[in-house]
Write a protein that holds these residues in place. Structure first.
Motif, mmCIF file in Angstrom:
data_model
loop_
_atom_site.group_PDB
_atom_site.id
_atom_site.type_symbol
_atom_site.label_atom_id
_atom_site.label_comp_id
_atom_site.label_asym_id
_atom_site.label_seq_id
_atom_site.Cartn_x
_atom_site.Cartn_y
_atom_site.Cartn_z
ATOM 1 N N THR A 76 0.887 -1.045 0.049
ATOM 2 C CA THR A 76 0.356 -0.152 0.422
ATOM 3 C C THR A 76 1.071 0.978 -0.135
ATOM 4 O O THR A 76 1.181 1.823 -0.747
ATOM 5 C CB THR A 76 -1.217 0.125 1.324
ATOM 6 N N PHE A 77 1.885 1.462 0.936
ATOM 7 C CA PHE A 77 2.854 2.458 0.951
ATOM 8 C C PHE A 77 3.695 2.920 0.162
ATOM 9 O O PHE A 77 3.970 3.975 -0.496
ATOM 10 C CB PHE A 77 3.014 3.143 2.350
ATOM 11 N N VAL A 82 4.016 10.892 -3.075
ATOM 12 C CA VAL A 82 5.498 10.712 -2.666
ATOM 13 C C VAL A 82 6.398 9.851 -2.157
ATOM 14 O O VAL A 82 6.138 9.462 -1.450
ATOM 15 C CB VAL A 82 4.941 12.685 -1.979
ATOM 16 N N VAL A 83 7.481 10.075 -3.019
ATOM 17 C CA VAL A 83 8.622 9.450 -1.641
ATOM 18 C C VAL A 83 9.978 10.399 -1.794
ATOM 19 O O VAL A 83 10.414 10.945 -2.575
ATOM 20 C CB VAL A 83 9.265 8.572 -3.152
ATOM 21 N N GLY A 84 10.283 10.309 -0.707
ATOM 22 C CA GLY A 84 11.484 11.041 -0.545
ATOM 23 C C GLY A 84 13.319 10.396 0.283
ATOM 24 O O GLY A 84 12.509 8.611 0.527
ATOM 25 N N LEU A 85 13.511 10.657 0.809
ATOM 26 C CA LEU A 85 14.799 9.900 0.920
ATOM 27 C C LEU A 85 15.583 10.589 2.798
ATOM 28 O O LEU A 85 15.510 11.529 1.912
ATOM 29 C CB LEU A 85 15.935 9.843 0.006
ATOM 30 N N GLN A 86 15.391 9.980 3.253
ATOM 31 C CA GLN A 86 15.845 10.028 4.788
ATOM 32 C C GLN A 86 17.654 9.810 5.059
ATOM 33 O O GLN A 86 18.117 9.114 5.586
ATOM 34 C CB GLN A 86 14.986 11.145 5.963
ATOM 35 N N ILE A 315 -0.279 11.185 5.627
ATOM 36 C CA ILE A 315 0.227 9.676 6.503
ATOM 37 C C ILE A 315 1.798 9.494 5.484
ATOM 38 O O ILE A 315 1.763 9.670 4.343
ATOM 39 C CB ILE A 315 -0.690 7.975 5.821
ATOM 40 N N ILE A 316 2.745 9.878 6.756
ATOM 41 C CA ILE A 316 4.146 9.338 6.252
ATOM 42 C C ILE A 316 4.126 7.257 6.550
ATOM 43 O O ILE A 316 3.816 7.443 8.324
ATOM 44 C CB ILE A 316 5.072 11.068 6.103
ATOM 45 N N PRO A 456 13.857 4.830 2.784
ATOM 46 C CA PRO A 456 12.496 6.131 2.270
ATOM 47 C C PRO A 456 11.422 6.432 3.025
ATOM 48 O O PRO A 456 11.645 6.229 4.496
ATOM 49 C CB PRO A 456 12.381 4.882 1.650
ATOM 50 N N VAL A 457 11.522 7.490 2.321
ATOM 51 C CA VAL A 457 10.158 8.363 3.352
ATOM 52 C C VAL A 457 8.645 8.626 2.000
ATOM 53 O O VAL A 457 8.941 9.096 1.437
ATOM 54 C CB VAL A 457 10.020 9.701 4.179
ATOM 55 N N TYR A 458 8.023 7.249 2.471
ATOM 56 C CA TYR A 458 6.728 7.618 1.469
ATOM 57 C C TYR A 458 6.044 8.270 2.041
ATOM 58 O O TYR A 458 5.251 8.964 3.311
ATOM 59 C CB TYR A 458 5.740 6.359 1.315
#
Ligand SMILES: [Zn+2]
Length: 487
Positions: A76-77, A82-86, A315-316, A456-458
């Motif tokens: 689902t996620f 949107v996807v980022g990276l930390q 939602i993250i 990753p950050v979704y």
């Protein structure tokens, strides 16, 4: 030829120029999203020890393994827009721990490994996003599949120099006033004058591990601490693969959290899939992937809520760090994978250890006794025997490793340098079994600890666009604080 080179060079220059100005454009766009957005229902899912290898492995596990038809199954996620990276390094190391990384995610600053909610001096407390929003009248929920005073959940309500001071963390939990705690039990609840459960009740909490009471919780239940009636290692919820059919799962605690917290001002719910990390430490891919999938099911509950509250819900889904140095690809299997054989594993390493302990307590436990259990719970058989899938027949090298593991477990030979690399402090038999079946499937592990792999950050919903790009883990907290006007 020369003309082509010149054209190519010009093209590269144009593209680079576009990227250079694009950076500022992107920055401006993100700020605009932060200014324009105002989520009032915020879900923050943290897969402890979950980075790209863990989510990707879960996708492969549920996907198609057939050669020619190889395909992933989306979670689902992983379908969030949107996807980022930390980046996850802390003040101590590029291999950070959960105390410091969860502090960065909850509060927006760096600290040392082992420290919760305090600065690098280990004395100055910070303020968490949950505390800020609580002060603004939002209701707060903290859910975890591991013990509720473990490092990650604690980083949202506690301020303490050592993550190991479980009792004191429990006291801070009881004093937080947060409306909903759920999932695992309290670790070391009786290490002080009064049980933490009693302190919670003294502070007005309804404390329950009764299934029916938990299922009937609602907006009139007051402050609640609901923990799983079925517990496993150290008082955590069971691994999802071991959970009895009718047990309360992470998604149930999220659903109940919504029932308890829903109100007009807003709520913030942090949900940790904590045993993804524990399975990573133990190098058990099946337990790891099934808990990642359980976290995904919990995310699905939040997405359902978001559909009914569009433009108000954010939602993250992210991790705090990677655990185990997990890879899809292993030295002995080259370019091949065979995730289908992992279906032969029927329980987690913890459950298998308890079965072995039971057998040993009953008297003799021979190598043949062990091999019978190995076939039952892992599908693996001795060289020359017939297995349900040919790939589950052990080769001589693997069989010898298992013989050594049996001998070492029976004799207690676990402290040598070689044994520490082979077993990492885990039971020799079960960790050797998970290594063997993981390696056969094409999964490698390089560590029993955490690694520095970025995470990753979704993001989905109101303000999600703020999470594009690559940034420090402290930025996750700052973005959340900006979006919710928390400060
Ligand atoms: Zn860990």
């Amino acid at each position: 030829m020369k003309r082509l080179t010149v054209m190519l060079m010009s093209l590269i220059l144009i593209v680079s120029a576009a990227f250079a100005s694009g950076d500022m454009e992107t920055e401006k766009t993100i700020n605009k999203y932060v200014e324009d957005a105002s989520p009032k229902y915020v879900f923050m899912f943290i897969g402890d020890g979950m980075s790209s290898p863990q989510t990707n492995a879960a996708q492969v596990y549920n996907g198609c393994n057939e050669p020619g038809l190889i395909d992933l199954e989306e979670l689902t996620f992983t379908q969030f827009p949107v996807v980022g990276l930390q980046y996850t390094q802390d003040a101590t190391s590029f291999c950070p721990d959960s105390a410091s990384t969860a502090t960065s995610l909850s509060s927006g600053y760096k600290t040392h490994s082992g420290v919760i909610g305090m600065g690098i001096d280990k004395v100055t407390p910070g303020v968490t996003i949950a505390e800020m929003l609580h002060d603004k009248g939002w209701k707060i929920g903290i859910v975890s599949s591991v013990t509720i005073n473990h490092a990650t959940p604690a980083a949202f309500y506690a301020h303490i120099a050592s993550r190991n001071d479980y009792y004191d963390i429990g006291l801070q939990m009881a004093a937080s006033g947060f409306e909903y705690f759920a999932g695992g039990s309290v670790n070391k609840a009786d290490d002080g004058d009064k049980s933490i459960y009693e302190v919670l009740e003294d502070n007005g909490y309804l404390v329950t591990n009764d299934r029916d009471t938990i299922l009937s919780l609602n907006g009139n239940s007051g402050k609640v601490y609901a923990y799983s009636p079925v517990l496993q290692d150290d008082g955590a919820m069971p691994y999802d693969i071991d959970a009895p059919a009718d047990s309360l799962r992470l998604k149930d605690f999220v659903k109940k959290g919504i029932d308890v917290l829903d109100n007009e001002t807003g709520f913030f719910m942090m949900v940790e899939g904590g045993k993804i990390d524990w399975a990573g430490h133990a190098n058990d891919a099946v337990a790891n992937m099934s808990d990642t999938l359980a976290l995904d099911e919990a995310v699905e509950v939040a997405v359902e809520f978001a559909k009914n509250h569009p433009d108000e819900t954010l939602i993250i889904v992210t991790g705090d760090h990677e655990t185990g140095g997990m890879t899809i690809g292993y030295a002995a299997t080259g370019y091949n994978t065979a995730f289908d054989i992992l279906r032969a594993q029927k329980c987690s390493y913890v459950q298998f250890d308890s079965y072995v302990e039971d057998e040993m307590a009953d008297g003799s436990f021979t190598f043949d006794d062990m091999m019978a259990m190995v076939e039952e719970y892992f599908g693996l058989v001795a060289p020359g025997k017939t297995a349900q899938n040919e790939a589950l027949v052990l080769d001589e090298y693997e069989y010898a490793k298992l013989q050594k593991a049996y001998d070492d477990q029976m004799s207690g030979n676990v402290d040598g340098y070689e044994e520490s690399l082979l077993y990492g402090g885990y039971s020799p038999i079960s960790v050797t079994l998970t290594h063997i079946i993981n390696n056969k499937a094409g999964i490698g592990w390089t560590s029993y600890a955490h690694t520095g792999l970025p995470v990753p950050v979704y993001a989905y919903g109101e303000g999600a666009e703020a999470f594009v790009g690559a940034y420090d883990n402290t930025e996750v907290a700052h973005k959340l604080m900006d979006l919710t006007d928390a400060r």
